[in-house]
Every structure is written in C-alpha cells, then in structure tokens.
Enzyme design. Structure first.
Site, PDB file in Angstrom:
ATOM      1  N   GLU A 126      13.813 -48.121  53.077  1.00  0.00           N
ATOM      2  CA  GLU A 126      12.542 -48.845  53.146  1.00  0.00           C
ATOM      3  C   GLU A 126      12.530 -49.762  54.367  1.00  0.00           C
ATOM      4  OE1 GLU A 126      11.543 -51.753  50.134  1.00  0.00           O
ATOM      5  OE2 GLU A 126       9.451 -51.186  50.230  1.00  0.00           O
ATOM      6  N   HIS A 162      10.833 -53.448  39.899  1.00  0.00           N
ATOM      7  CA  HIS A 162      10.387 -52.433  40.866  1.00  0.00           C
ATOM      8  C   HIS A 162      10.469 -51.021  40.297  1.00  0.00           C
ATOM      9  CE1 HIS A 162       9.379 -54.267  44.635  1.00  0.00           C
ATOM     10  NE2 HIS A 162      10.559 -54.820  44.846  1.00  0.00           N
ATOM     11  N   GLU A 201       5.780 -55.943  46.108  1.00  0.00           N
ATOM     12  CA  GLU A 201       6.654 -57.113  46.192  1.00  0.00           C
ATOM     13  C   GLU A 201       6.115 -58.313  45.430  1.00  0.00           C
ATOM     14  OE1 GLU A 201       9.459 -56.663  46.892  1.00  0.00           O
ATOM     15  OE2 GLU A 201       9.495 -54.914  48.200  1.00  0.00           O
ATOM     16  N   GLU A 238      14.626 -56.295  41.055  1.00  0.00           N
ATOM     17  CA  GLU A 238      14.808 -54.858  41.343  1.00  0.00           C
ATOM     18  C   GLU A 238      14.479 -53.987  40.132  1.00  0.00           C
ATOM     19  OE1 GLU A 238      15.010 -54.242  44.351  1.00  0.00           O
ATOM     20  OE2 GLU A 238      15.590 -56.239  44.993  1.00  0.00           O
ATOM     21  N   GLY A 292      18.610 -58.613  50.379  1.00  0.00           N
ATOM     22  CA  GLY A 292      19.244 -59.033  49.136  1.00  0.00           C
ATOM     23  C   GLY A 292      19.600 -57.853  48.268  1.00  0.00           C
ATOM     24  N   ALA A 293      18.654 -56.900  48.148  1.00  0.00           N
ATOM     25  CA  ALA A 293      18.864 -55.706  47.335  1.00  0.00           C
ATOM     26  C   ALA A 293      17.736 -54.722  47.621  1.00  0.00           C
ATOM     27  CB  ALA A 293      18.868 -56.069  45.855  1.00  0.00           C
ATOM     28  N   MET A 294      17.917 -53.473  47.150  1.00  0.00           N
ATOM     29  CA  MET A 294      16.883 -52.454  47.374  1.00  0.00           C
ATOM     30  C   MET A 294      16.747 -51.602  46.118  1.00  0.00           C
ATOM     31  SD  MET A 294      14.663 -50.940  49.255  1.00  0.00           S
ATOM     32  CE  MET A 294      13.732 -49.563  48.598  1.00  0.00           C
ATOM     33  N   GLU A 295      15.477 -51.425  45.716  1.00  0.00           N
ATOM     34  CA  GLU A 295      15.185 -50.874  44.389  1.00  0.00           C
ATOM     35  C   GLU A 295      15.219 -49.358  44.261  1.00  0.00           C
ATOM     36  OE1 GLU A 295      12.947 -52.470  46.382  1.00  0.00           O
ATOM     37  OE2 GLU A 295      11.031 -51.411  46.403  1.00  0.00           O
ATOM     38  N   ASN A 296      15.871 -48.610  45.138  1.00  0.00           N
ATOM     39  CA  ASN A 296      15.893 -47.141  45.051  1.00  0.00           C
ATOM     40  C   ASN A 296      15.912 -46.697  43.583  1.00  0.00           C
ATOM     41  OD1 ASN A 296      16.649 -47.211  47.951  1.00  0.00           O
ATOM     42  ND2 ASN A 296      18.547 -48.013  47.091  1.00  0.00           N
TER      43      ASN A 296
END
Ligand SMILES: [Zn+2]
Length: 1023
Positions: A295, A468, A487, A465, A428-432
């Site tokens: 992303e 999301h 977001e 996350e 911080g993090a990624m919601e895959n």
C-alpha cells in the site's frame, strides 16, 4: 495502514510534541523503491516529455541550443508552449515567408526550406492545438480533455505507448491471478511468473496494466477457448509504471483471456514492494528476511497487475523457498511440494476477491503461537528470539476479533489471521488481509521493559489493523481520494473497540489529544478537504496524513453521538453488507446511514459540509439571560490578517452539544443542530455556566467571549463539575483562540491556574503541550522568557512531580501520568528528577544492565544517563545487544537527547545508513534532535544535505517525509529562517516544493513569526 497511532502529526507553531509526553516514534507510511523511477529528473513529468518528443520527431533539426535552453527555461518559468511557438515564428521571418505562408521565390533551395518551414509551422500549430493548456503543470490535466487521448507518450523502445493517463483504462478488468514467486535470500533477487485472467468489457487490442522495476522476459496471451498461448508484443512506459500488452487480434467483449508474464527483479532496499531486511539472529549472525509492503502503489513492483484498489480479483499464490525457512501469505497453506534439492514450493488457497495493495507474503525464519476462535486460527509470528514477547498480542487480537464480529454482525471471512512482527518496517503496521505485518514495537510486549504506554500502543495498533479487515479489506475505497473511508474508520473503530474492551487503558483521552493536533494542522491555510482529488504517486502518498486518520475518525465520532450508538451501528452494518467485496465512495456510506434514518435525518447533507470543506468551524457563544446566541465562522490561522477577506461560503451543519450548571454532567447533554450562520438557543431557565462540545465529541472550537471568566472561576472553584475531557477541551480551545488573536494569552494562562488540583492525564497533557509550544519557541530565540515559562510550569506541577514514585505501581492511568511528568521534569532539570534518574542509571550501568528498571520511567532514566559520555556509549552498546524492542525504543530516544552535537550528527547519519541503527528509527531521531536547543539547527542541516537520499529511502510524500519536514522546520520563528526554508524547497524538484507538508512548514514558520510579534512584548509585561 497504521501510520503510528500517536504519529507525530505536523503541528503549527513550534509544535514539537515534547518527547517527554509523546513517546512513540512518529512515522508512518512507506518508502518507495528508489529504482522504481530510474528516469532523470526532467523526464519525471507528466505529459510534457511525450509532447516534447513528438515535437522533436517532427522538427528536431530546427531546434538549436538556444531553443533548447529556451524550452527548459520556459518549463522552469511555467510558460506555455504558445510562447515558444511565437519565438519560432519570429525566427522563421528569416526564411522570407509571406503573409499567406507560401514561398515568394520558387527556387529548389527555397522549396526545400519552405517545405521544412511548412512542416515546422504545421507541427507547431498541431502541437498548440493538441497540447492541453495544462501540459506544463505538475498535475497534468485535471479536467477531461478530448485531445489528450490523441497524444500518446513514447514507450521505452521508441514506439507509441497506447495510453496516456495515470489511471488505467477500464476496458479490461482482472478476475484472477496465479502468481508464482521464487525469492533468493542469498542473491537477494526474485523470479516470478503471473497468469492473469482478464475479462473484456469493451473491444480492444491492448491490455494496459502496472509494472514497476520488473525485468519482463516473456509475455503471452491465451483466449478462453484457445489452448495455444500466443506471444505478444509488450510496451513499457516507466513514468506511469505501466506496460501495454498488444494483442495479435481484437479482444472481444465478454470474453476471458489469460495473460502470461515471466519476469525477475531485485528485492527492494527501501520499505516498499517486495523488500529485504537484514537482522541479527540469537547468535548475532546476520540473517535475511523478505516481506512485502504494497500500500498504496507497490504491488506493481512485485508482479505485473492492475494496481488500483477498485480492480479486485482472486489470487492463487505459490512461493518457492529454502526448506529451512517458512512462508506466509494472505490465505492458509494448502500444500508443500519438493521442487529441487533443498527447495520446496508452498501453495496457498485461492483468496477472496480483494485489491492488489492487500496482497502480502513473507519469507523468513519465523516462530509462532496460535489460538482458535470462532473457526479462525489466530497466530502471532516473530523471529525466534522474540517468541517470548508475543503472548499479549495473541490475547488482545483474539478479544478484538471476537468484539468486531459481534459489532459488525459479519464474521471474519478467513480461516486464519496471522500477525507478524517485521524486524525493519517503515510504518506502524499494515492490514494485509489475513496477514497483518507490524513493526516489532507495535506487536511485541515484554513484561520487563514494556511500559503502560507501550501496552496501549500495541493494543491500539492491533485494534486498528483488525478493524481494517472489514473497513478497507472487505469494503474498499474506490480510489485514494477517499482514503479516509479506510483510515478514518479504522482509527475510529480502534478507539471505540479499546474503550469497549479495554476501558482501563483510557484510550479515549489519547484520541482527544490526537484530535487537537489534527485540528492544528487543519486550521492552516495549507490544509485540504478530507476527500481531495489525487492522481500522482506523491499526491496519493500525501493522503496518508493526520486528516485522513484523525479528522476522519473524529467526524465519525461526532456522527455516532448525533445519530446515537444504535443507529450508527445499524448504518455501519448496512454499509458493510451492501458493499462486501466491492468498492465505495463517501456518498455510499452516507446513503447506507440514510437507509436507517429513513428520511428523518439526511446524513449525506449533514456530512458533506464536513467532508468537502477544509478546516472546521469556530462557534462563538454569547449568553444573555436564558438566551444563548451561537454563531459559526471558519477557524483559520491567518498569516497576514489584513489581506484576508472572510470566507462567507463556509457553512457547516454542526451538531452542537452542551451542558449547563443545572444538570449533572453524566446525564444531561443537550443537542442543537446549527445549520445556519447563527441561531439563538433558548434555555428553560437561566444558568450559572454553559459548556459546549461535551467531551469534545464534535470537531469544532468554541469561543465563550464574556463567559471565559465564568469558566475560569468554575475550574478554580470546582473543576470536577466538568469531565476531564471537557477540561482538556477548554484548555485547548482557549490557547487556540489566543493563537488566533481572539483571546489573550494572559487569560489562557489564567485558565490553567487550576492545574495544581488536576490529576487526570488528558488536561495535564494538553496544558503541558500548550506550554511547551511556547517554551520551545522562546528557547530557540534565546529569550529569557523561556525560563519564566518553565518556572510557571514548575509552580503549577511541582508538587505533582514530587509526589511521583520511581516504580511501575498503580493504575495504567497513574503510571502513564508518572511517565509523562518525570520525563518532562528530568528533561528540564526540574525538582530533583535528574539526580534520582542519574543514580538509578549508574546502578544499572554498574550491573552491566542486568538489574531491571521500572519500565514507565525507563526513558527518563536513560535520558539522564545519556548526558555523560560514558553513559551514552554504554547505552549505545546496550542498544545493539538488547532483544527487547520496547527497551531499544526508549534507548534510541535517550541517545538522541544528548547535548553533544557530534553524537547527534553520528546518530542521524548512521540511521540513514541503516547498519548500526535501523533506518526505521530515523524520523524518530530527527524528531527528538529537532526539539533540543543544540540539535534543532543540526536537524535542518541534515535534512537539507540528505534530501535526495531521504526521499529515495522513504519516498516523496510519505508520512515519514511529512514528519521529517515538519519536525526539522517547526522551531523556526524568524524571517531569515522562513526565507531559507522557502529557498531550499524552491531549489528542489517541483514535486518537492509542491508537497503539502512543505506548504504547511512555511505556514507554520510564518505563524511563529506572527505569534512572536503579537505576544512577546505582552509576555514580557505580565509573565
Ligand atoms: Zn490504517
């Protein structure tokens, strides 16, 4: 994506969030692979390049050096092509051209010359006609222009590329991807092949899709009925990250075709795409880790794809790996089969329909713990030496997953959910979907070294996350202009879920302080509407800002209060059900809410006033007996007030709330919808006081004119008559009004005189924040007044600081307050703080770091220890060997708070290189260095000197770059600095100087100058 819950938002004035009370590293977002755009600067423009090449193709010989120079100067000056064409026409006078364009002397030479002239003239005229007026603007054309499609750019092989727009055509859509990847963690390269099943919507000869930095070796196409794959010609246009596959025959409407592409590439060395990470294992041996961050625009650098969020498809992923390592992807593993000696292939189940930016895979040496809930296996993964720190995350993730399923009334649709701690990670993090990736500090909780604040951070990021998985993954925004739908909602749900499941964390108070900061950003002229038009990669990156996250979330909070909890929840459920596996615009959300309100209230009408305008309203309240008159205008910091005319077109529909002296604040909140410029609310009886925006549930600021005095007296007499959030809200509002010149700074200071009695974190944090803004500005200007501000703070908080113990005892709220107060006191050498902290550091150092320190005050202790050379060196040694990310995080901030300028420069340079100190820490380091008197000019010099490297590593427009620009400039308050910052960015690329964060930085410095002019003399008088 989680930028970082407490991401250090760019703030006006000297807005440094003092590290003492804002612990977490700032940051956010992704950096883009530096080699993705291997073009030279002048080529990195939208239409101009293609147009210029076309012109050259037609009349290159006639363009001499002077004209070349003229052209580039014209580009610099933003001149239109028209000017240049008139220049050419003047030159042509030498060719004896008559008025009608024919040649007067028909000699052979003249005929040749004349032909050339006619060709030039025709081509110039064509160019003038064909070129849209906006050709040389950075954004290209915003409006649809029919002639645009006639002008095609040139592909890398010199042929015309059949598509000129940044967005992909919609004549062909993807249905399914079969992706096979073989990353090699020794050569740090990967090979891939992808089969994409597409469906044709409109007859066409071309398929245009994204690809970035991939070395494509083979492309073929197969029709649905045909068994033979036919090789095809493909063209590349790197400027738009696009390739075009030219079909050998027309592709027919309704038919499916399979595109087969083979390629290879290097693993990226930025935090973007399929990237490599170097880390040390438990034996201090260097190891490699490969992970993805797609992303917003990097799936295209891992495989050719239709890389826009609305092109959803299913994915079958196969990864070949060393048998010693493991792989993870969005879906559970279906099979593992041997390939060659030592290499096996993992095959994952076919995914649900989803966007490309949510695809993810990880190849590494990982360990995990798991638990099943409601048919889903939840697992937390980390490198083996961190396995003892994943327990808290597992419990938290399971609780939150259960909560969301109940709240949305839609089950999490996958059989597994993996949360993975990545050793080097920009955001911080990624919601895959099904495979959430985290920075280690946002997932790993260590019983000995993680503080109360660390626990809150981990809980918040997991909550964000997981939200999301519904908002973003199940239902996705159609395009990046509506990023706030992803977001804003995830941020809103993050705080809502925490309040419901973990009330002891008091996360709502953190949210409040984030809203205040987002409002500061939103009150600048450089702000933008929540939903804004975006096209270029920088514009898309810039959408990941405080407005999409925090303003978006606070508007939803306001709406929830207005509609009531139940109606809001029902609206959310309808929205998620209506658009599952699909894509939406803002209006789709309001329409879903309207299905529930059923005509009794038009949510769309109400919310449009908030989504489409930038900024927010200032509500002025005047009380006369029972009548309360309320009036709205735009709240905006005006840099040159005399040059501004009031913008009367702004009209918000404001769901006002208020409480009065005649009711108990827990039960009698009143509401009034202000949808006019002004109105009068009639109370049933006269009241002693009235407070609007109850618990700060609305996104507006209130000015009480005459009644500020009443509220100041109320706080002095009985501050608990108002909630802690209301008290924080009053502090924020009066200081904001003082910045605007609507209220005096003296009155703002009077309002916080009650603080001696305050014990809640929210108002204390807000007051410290406001006073630190002032202190920092004065300190950097060398004003003696700074000491008087600090003296005032000590007078208000001294007793409270003395009462703190150097332990981890008490409620989470007490522990957090302790951390804030002691870190502040030690940083400013207040009371006995630094003496105690230094003693504790010495003991810890003499035990060679084996004794344990209280986690909440650890940062204060490290910072005090880092003041000496020996202490600093010891801390750096411990940083290199510590296995606790929570501890390392506190160490890095302490290291960056030294007064030794050589050490500060060393830290910034080493973090940029990423060997001893990971590059993920750099914006945190710059933030800390920027706050200090010895460091703030160094930080700016560092940014200037390394601007190209920084933007290559973190990508132009990313949250990290936004923060770096903000931090390194926000302490300036002189005209000389203003000029320097402006000149620097103007000397960079147009993309750099046009960044929102650069405009914000300039606005902020101007405001600082104005603030000084307005307040310095007055402060001298009474402070
Ligand atoms: Zn997010």
């Amino acid at each position: 994506m989680e930028p970082f819950p407490s991401d250090q938002i760019q703030l006006p004035r000297n807005m440094i969030e003092n590290s003492m009370f804002e612990e977490e590293p700032d940051v956010v977002d992704l950096a883009k692979e530096p080699c993705l755009h291997p073009l030279e600067r002048e080529e990195v423009e939208y239409e101009p390049r293609s147009s210029r090449l076309l012109v050259r193709g037609l009349g290159e010989h006639e363009m001499d050096d002077d004209e070349e120079d003229y052209e580039s100067s014209a580009k610099l000056l933003g001149m239109s092509f028209m000017n240049r064409s008139s220049g050419l026409r003047n030159n042509m006078a030498g060719y004896r051209q008559s008025a009608d364009g024919s040649c007067s002397v028909p000699s052979t030479r003249t005929v040749v010359v004349c032909t050339v002239v006619v060709v030039i003239a025709v081509s110039v005229i064509m160019v003038i006609y064909l070129l849209p007026k906006c050709t040389f603007t950075k954004e290209g054309c915003r409006k649809k222009n029919h002639t645009m499609e006639l002008i095609y750019p040139l592909a890398t092989n010199g042929k015309l590329f059949p598509w000129a727009k940044i967005r992909l055509p919609t004549d062909v859509v993807p249905l399914h991807y079969d992706l096979v990847l073989q990353p090699n963690l020794t050569t740090l390269k990967f090979a891939g092949s992808v089969k994409i099943v597409v469906n044709v919507i409109q007859v066409t000869w071309k398929i245009v899709l994204h690809s970035s930095g991939l070395n494509i070796t083979k492309a073929a196409i197969t029709s649905a009925g045909g068994s033979q794959a036919k090789p095809v010609e493909f063209l590349e246009y790197p400027l738009h990250d696009q390739i075009a596959v030219m079909a050998p025959e027309a592709l027919l409407v309704g038919q499916n075709y399979t595109l087969n592409i083979e390629y290879s590439s290097d693993l990226s060395d930025a935090y973007y795409g399929f990237y490599k990470i170097s880390y040390k294992d438990e034996n201090s041996k260097q190891r490699w880790f490969a992970a993805t961050q797609f992303e917003p625009l990097a799936a295209r650098s891992a495989f050719p794809c239709f890389d826009e969020p609305a092109f959803k498809a299913t994915f079958l992923i196969k990864i070949k790996r060393d048998e010693q390592l493991s792989t993870l992807s969005n879906m559970p593993k279906e099979a593992t089969t041997p390939v060659t000696n030592g290499i096996v292939q993992d095959e994952f189940f076919v995914s649900l329909k989803m966007s490309t930016y949510l695809v993810a895979f990880v190849v590494a040496d990982l360990k995990n713990i798991s638990r099943e809930t409601n048919g889903t296996l939840v697992s937390i993964y980390a490198v083996p030496q961190h396995l003892n720190q994943v327990g808290y995350a597992l419990n938290t993730a399971v609780k939150l997953l259960e909560f969301y399923q109940k709240y949305f009334l839609i089950n999490y649709p996958l059989e597994k959910l993996d949360l993975v701690a990545i050793p080097d990670f920009q955001s911080g993090a990624m919601e895959n979907w099904g495979l959430i990736t985290f920075r280690e500090t946002t997932l790993l909780y260590d019983n000995k070294t993680s503080s109360a604040k660390d626990k809150k951070l981990i809980t918040a990021v997991i909550a964000h996350e997981l939200a999301h998985q519904w908002f973003g993954n199940l239902v996705t925004m159609e395009w990046w202009n509506d990023l706030w739908l992803n977001e804003g909602f995830a941020t809103f749900m993050e705080y809502f879920a925490m309040e419901e499941i973990f009330p002891e964390l008091h996360s709502d108070e953190d949210f409040l302080n984030l809203i205040f900061k987002a409002m500061m950003k939103d009150s600048l002229n450089s702000s933008h509407p929540l939903s804004s038009t975006v096209q270029s990669s920088e514009q898309i990156e810039e959408m990941f800002d405080a407005l999409s996250y925090i303003k978006g979330a606070s508007l939803l909070l306001m709406l929830k209060h207005y509609l009531t909890k139940d109606v809001f929840q029902a609206g959310v459920e309808v929205y998620l059900r209506n658009y599952s596996y699909g894509s939406t615009k803002s209006d789709d959300l309001w329409d879903s809410m309207n299905e529930i309100t059923n005509g009794t209230l038009d949510v769309k009408k109400l919310m449009k006033t908030w989504i489409l305008h930038k900024g927010f309203p200032l509500v002025t309240v005047v009380r006369k007996g029972k009548n309360i008159s309320v009036q709205q205008e735009k709240f905006v910091y005006r840099v040159e007030p005399e040059n501004w005319t009031s913008d009367a077109s702004y009209l918000w529909h404001i769901p006002l709330t208020y409480i009065t002296s005649n009711c108990n604040f827990t039960h009698c909140t009143n509401a009034y919808l202000l949808d006019q410029k002004s109105a009068v609310i009639e109370l049933p009886e006269e009241v002693e006081w009235i407070k609007f925006n109850v618990d700060m549930s609305g996104y507006y600021i209130v000015h009480y004119t005459e009644d500020w005095k009443t509220l100041i007296d109320l706080l002095k007499k009985n501050h608990t008559a108002l909630s802690a959030k209301d008290r924080a809200n009053l502090i924020n509002n009066i200081f904001s009004l003082a910045g605007l010149g609507k209220e005096s700074l003296k009155k703002a200071f009077e309002l916080i005189d009650y603080l001696e009695k305050e014990s809640s974190p929210a108002p204390l944090t807000q007051a410290l924040f406001q006073m630190s803004l002032i202190y920092n500005l004065l300190e950097k200007r060398g004003e003696q007044l700074a000491a008087r501000v600090m003296h005032r703070i000590e007078h208000l908080l001294g007793n409270k600081i003395d009462q703190q113990t150097w332990t981890d005892d008490g409620t989470l709220s007490e522990r957090e307050l302790r951390a804030t107060l002691l870190a502040f006191a030690c940083a400013h050498d207040m009371r006995n703080c630094r003496v105690t902290a230094t003693e504790m550091f010495k003991k810890w150092m003499s035990s060679n770091g084996t004794t344990s320190l209280p986690s909440d005050v650890m940062k204060a202790i490290f910072a005090a220890g880092a003041k000496t050379n020996d202490g600093w060196e010891f801390l750096l040694k411990m940083y290199s060997s510590s296995v606790s990310e929570a501890e390392k995080n506190k160490m890095i901030e302490a290291l960056a708070s030294t007064d030794d300028v050589r050490k500060l420069i060393w830290l910034m340079q080493n973090s940029l290189e990423g060997e001893v100190i990971r590059a993920q820490e750099l914006s945190h380091i710059i933030a800390t260095v920027s706050q200090s008197l010895p460091g703030y000019l160094l930080a700016w010099d560092f940014v200037k000197e390394n601007w190209e490297k920084l933007t290559r590593k973190f990508h132009l427009g990313s949250y990290t770059i936004q923060n770096i620009v903000s931090w390194s400039t926000c302490q300036f308050s002189t005209k000389a600095h203003l000029l320097e910052v402006k000149t620097f960015f103007e000397s960079r690329s147009e993309e750099s100087s046009q960044l929102h964060c650069v405009k914000e930085a300039i606005d902020t410095i101007q405001l600082n100058i104005q603030w000084m002019e307005r307040n310095l003399a007055k402060l001298q008088e009474w402070l």
